[in-house]
Design a protein around this motif. Structure first.
Motif, mmCIF file in Angstrom:
data_model
loop_
_atom_site.group_PDB
_atom_site.id
_atom_site.type_symbol
_atom_site.label_atom_id
_atom_site.label_comp_id
_atom_site.label_asym_id
_atom_site.label_seq_id
_atom_site.Cartn_x
_atom_site.Cartn_y
_atom_site.Cartn_z
ATOM 1 N N ARG A 105 -13.431 5.239 -12.817
ATOM 2 C CA ARG A 105 -12.969 5.113 -14.199
ATOM 3 C C ARG A 105 -12.405 6.448 -14.682
ATOM 4 N NH1 ARG A 105 -11.960 0.447 -16.533
ATOM 5 N NH2 ARG A 105 -11.137 1.079 -18.541
ATOM 6 N N PHE A 106 -13.136 7.518 -14.341
ATOM 7 C CA PHE A 106 -12.720 8.867 -14.728
ATOM 8 C C PHE A 106 -11.383 9.218 -14.076
ATOM 9 C CE2 PHE A 106 -12.880 13.535 -13.997
ATOM 10 C CZ PHE A 106 -12.832 13.924 -15.308
ATOM 11 N N ASP A 108 -9.053 7.128 -13.155
ATOM 12 C CA ASP A 108 -8.024 6.390 -13.885
ATOM 13 C C ASP A 108 -7.684 7.084 -15.196
ATOM 14 O OD1 ASP A 108 -7.598 4.490 -12.036
ATOM 15 O OD2 ASP A 108 -8.971 3.018 -12.894
ATOM 16 N N GLY A 109 -8.738 7.580 -15.860
ATOM 17 C CA GLY A 109 -8.548 8.269 -17.128
ATOM 18 C C GLY A 109 -7.664 9.492 -16.976
ATOM 19 N N ALA A 112 -4.116 8.696 -17.222
ATOM 20 C CA ALA A 112 -3.634 8.323 -18.544
ATOM 21 C C ALA A 112 -3.335 9.548 -19.395
ATOM 22 C CB ALA A 112 -4.656 7.446 -19.247
ATOM 23 N N PHE A 113 -3.739 10.720 -18.920
ATOM 24 C CA PHE A 113 -3.575 11.936 -19.713
ATOM 25 C C PHE A 113 -2.425 12.748 -19.143
ATOM 26 C CE2 PHE A 113 -5.016 16.102 -21.333
ATOM 27 C CZ PHE A 113 -5.156 15.744 -22.656
ATOM 28 N N PRO A 114 -1.440 13.105 -19.963
ATOM 29 C CA PRO A 114 -0.315 13.857 -19.412
ATOM 30 C C PRO A 114 -0.780 15.187 -18.812
ATOM 31 C CG PRO A 114 -0.010 13.387 -21.757
ATOM 32 C CD PRO A 114 -1.330 12.863 -21.394
ATOM 33 N N ILE A 116 0.621 17.898 -18.126
ATOM 34 C CA ILE A 116 1.110 19.160 -18.639
ATOM 35 C C ILE A 116 0.316 19.594 -19.867
ATOM 36 C CG2 ILE A 116 2.945 18.346 -20.175
ATOM 37 C CD1 ILE A 116 3.336 20.911 -17.364
ATOM 38 N N LEU A 117 -0.146 18.618 -20.660
ATOM 39 C CA LEU A 117 -0.963 18.964 -21.830
ATOM 40 C C LEU A 117 -2.278 19.585 -21.392
ATOM 41 C CD1 LEU A 117 -0.597 16.033 -24.351
ATOM 42 C CD2 LEU A 117 0.259 18.340 -24.524
ATOM 43 N N LEU A 121 -3.567 23.412 -22.124
ATOM 44 C CA LEU A 121 -4.870 23.685 -22.725
ATOM 45 C C LEU A 121 -5.675 24.641 -21.849
ATOM 46 C CD1 LEU A 121 -6.664 22.851 -25.100
ATOM 47 C CD2 LEU A 121 -7.708 21.200 -23.581
ATOM 48 N N TYR B 13 -10.591 1.323 -25.480
ATOM 49 C CA TYR B 13 -10.323 2.235 -24.385
ATOM 50 C C TYR B 13 -9.524 3.438 -24.880
ATOM 51 C CZ TYR B 13 -9.290 3.651 -19.616
ATOM 52 O OH TYR B 13 -9.202 4.349 -18.457
ATOM 53 N N PHE B 248 5.838 10.469 -22.019
ATOM 54 C CA PHE B 248 5.951 11.736 -21.298
ATOM 55 C C PHE B 248 6.976 12.659 -21.948
ATOM 56 C CE2 PHE B 248 3.686 9.750 -17.736
ATOM 57 C CZ PHE B 248 2.849 10.794 -17.421
ATOM 58 N N VAL B 285 -2.259 19.766 -28.441
ATOM 59 C CA VAL B 285 -2.755 18.977 -27.310
ATOM 60 C C VAL B 285 -3.347 17.653 -27.799
ATOM 61 C CG1 VAL B 285 -4.421 18.895 -25.434
ATOM 62 C CG2 VAL B 285 -3.158 20.981 -25.871
ATOM 63 N N PHE B 292 0.550 9.933 -26.887
ATOM 64 C CA PHE B 292 0.696 9.373 -25.551
ATOM 65 C C PHE B 292 -0.118 8.077 -25.438
ATOM 66 C CE2 PHE B 292 -0.144 9.290 -20.963
ATOM 67 C CZ PHE B 292 1.144 9.456 -20.505
#
Lengths: 278, 315
Positions: A105-106, A108-109, A112-114, A116-117, A121, B13, B248, B285, B292
């Motif tokens: 699950r992690f 996959d998560g 879902a997160f870009p 580059i962001l 960070l 989710y 993106f 961020v 996103f």
């Protein structure tokens, strides 16, 4: 498909030359970080084969050092991502459910997160800790960590999907039936089957990593000066574009050719090793 | 009423992802050495004074309390004030920059979708013929040449050599169109290449199906067959990809913004990192991640609307 074969051979030759160039860099005799001539000296003058940059540093030497940085960062990131990704993938397939399910699950998560962001960070956090290191590795370390964190999930996913289809194949079931432990099955039967595919994919991913490293350096948050990176060299050239446009040529060419070659060679390898891509 | 359930799951989710991002963003600040107190007091300040200021700001309380405060603030789009520079509230700065990023991202995705879907369809119709080869080669080039190489090279070509377009966004005496042509074009290349390949693949799959043969047998004209029967059925995965690519672009325009000096969200984020302005970094961020997730949520909902088969499966 003849054209692609030609491109692949060009790619392989270029990558070979690049490695030689990176290793031979220190033999050019000019300092990478210190000025060794007048600023913006044109190509071929004063022993500077490609001229000097805005601080009088030899461009050829910096280009070679940039190649070392790109390869060092790219290969380290891929090795770390490969190890982490494969371990996570194997646990995801063979581990006990209470750990496997949240882990997948992690993973996959993370998709879902870009990337580059997350990278920005983490770099922001690192920036405060690292105040210009002394060695190449120290300068490149934050970038390596950041890119590795964003690179492992794709290997984890690849491992999961490939392992799931491999583990029900006859040879795996036979090994299991003759009393092989899960560890033995994974290390002796399944992983060797995957080596080629993993190699091919990491080749294409390597292109992405090198691109990401130079992108970060281009915007000033990657490998910190005076350590050269192709990205920061493009940035330097861009700032002096109106007066010295020729500075743009070499770093842009090196980067584009490297990424082009890795993509073509990686795709070629993948076609060989991945039955699904045929 | 299964659709409502799917919607609720997706929302939940998305919310979880957002909470996760907010936690990572908060922890990044915790892990970084230095906080608002050390930045405000400067490097020469005595430790007791920094400690005193930290107490005044409430920074010496345990982190879970401060995390809840951070989330409560973020929910109201309040990220505090910048540590450096003008020390304006972060939300005001972002409100000024977000429209610009949104504008170039939107223009770029429209361009990418228009060109990508057209080229992909052309390539699929003449599969393995000359147009197909040309389109595939072009789209490979589109992904291999990095944005930050294209920006100065095209900038040099069109601004310095041909003197047709301005080199940066802030160049005076230029129209908005002239200033945006290069950034939008460069930004659109990557999604354009992706959408071309995807349209081609989806279209080839659709054209190989039985109902296409039926259409031929019925005597449906060629272009009607290609566009109404073919493209209409092949478009769903492409629309999904348009949405994801837009996500993106919204979060990935900082190279183009930096290269052309456009004051958008990406450039603001980079500037904030370079100057150590943590609240601004956190806000960029978190906002980028939120946008996103939102875009992906909308894309998920679009699928069943566009494709009756998916509606059927969901109900």
């Amino acid at each position: 498909m003849k054209l692609r074969a030609i491109f692949q051979w060009i790619g392989i030759s270029f990558l070979g030359l690049l490695v030689v160039f990176a290793i031979a860099g220190p033999m050019f005799g000019h300092s990478v970080t210190e000025p060794s001539g007048p600023i913006f000296s044109p190509a071929g003058v004063g022993g500077h084969l490609l001229g000097t940059d805005d601080q009088g540093r030899d461009i050829l030497a910096r280009l070679a050092a940039g190649a070392r940085v790109s390869l060092l960062v790219g290969l380290s990131v891929q090795i770390i991502a490969l190890i982490v990704g494969v371990i996570v993938g194997v646990i995801g397939v063979f581990g006990p459910k209470w750990i496997a399910a949240p882990l997948l699950r992690f993973t996959d998560g993370m998709f879902a997160f870009p990337d580059i962001l997350l990278g920005i960070l983490l770099i922001g956090t690192f920036q405060a800790i690292n105040k210009g290191g002394t060695s190449l590795l120290a300068d490149a370390l934050p970038v390596i960590v950041v890119l590795a964190v964003t690179a492992w999930p794709s290997f984890a996913r690849l491992t999961v999907t490939t392992m799931q289809s491999l583990k029900d194949r006859e040879f795996a079931v036979a090994a299991k039936a003759s009393g092989a432990s899960t560890t033995y099955l994974v290390t002796k039967h399944l992983l060797p089957q995957m080596v080629g595919l993993l190699l091919a994919v990491s080749m294409v991913e390597l292109a992405g990593t090198i691109l990401a490293e130079s992108t970060l350096s281009f915007i000033g948050i990657g490998v910190q000066p005076p350590t050269p990176s192709w990205g920061s060299m493009v940035d330097m050239a861009r700032r002096n574009m109106s007066s010295h446009p020729s500075l743009l040529i070499w770093p842009c060419l090196a980067l584009s050719l490297t990424i082009f070659s890795l993509n073509f060679v990686g795709d070629g390898l993948r076609e060989r090793f991945d039955p699904r891509s045929k | 009423m299964k659709i409502a359930k799917v919607l609720a799951t997706r929302l939940l989710y998305g919310l979880f992802s957002l909470i996760f991002i907010s936690f990572v963003v908060f922890m990044a600040d915790e892990a970084a050495p230095g906080d608002r107190a050390t930045v405000e007091m400067g490097e020469k300040a005595r430790p007791e004074m920094v400690q005193q200021r930290r107490h005044e700001l409430g920074l010496d309380r345990p982190w879970p309390i401060r995390y809840v405060e951070f989330v409560a603030g973020a929910a109201k789009l309040d990220f505090g004030k910048s540590w450096v520079g003008t020390k304006q509230p972060v939300s005001e700065q972002i409100a000024a920059q977000l429209p610009m990023t949104g504008k170039i991202a939107l223009l770029a995705i429209l361009l990418a979708a228009a060109v990508g879907i057209t080229l992909g369809t052309v390539a699929a119709i003449w599969q393995n013929k000359f147009p197909d080869g040309a389109v595939l080669t072009l789209s490979t080039l589109g992904v291999t040449v990095p944005n930050f190489v294209l920006a100065p090279v095209l900038g040099y070509l069109f601004a310095v050599v041909l003197d047709r377009l301005p080199l940066t966004y802030s160049t005076p005496n230029t129209s908005e169109f002239e200033r945006l042509v290069l950034p939008v074009f460069i930004l659109s290349l990557r999604p354009m290449a992706l959408l071309t390949r995807l349209t081609r693949a989806s279209m080839i799959e659709t054209l190989g199906q039985e109902f296409m043969k039926t259409a031929v047998a019925k005597g449906v004209p060629f272009w009607r067959r290609m566009l109404v029967h073919g493209l209409r059925n092949a478009i769903t995965p492409v629309v999904t990809a348009v949405g994801t690519s837009f996500g993106f672009l919204l979060t990935g325009s900082f190279v183009v913004e930096t290269a052309f000096g456009i004051n958008g969200l990406g450039k603001a984020g980079i500037d904030a990192i370079l100057s150590g302005d943590m609240p601004m970094v956190q806000a960029t961020v978190l906002l980028g991640g939120g946008l996103f997730i939102l875009v992906n949520l909308v894309v998920d909902l679009l699928g069943p609307i566009l494709d009756p088969r998916m509606r059927e499966a969901a109900t």
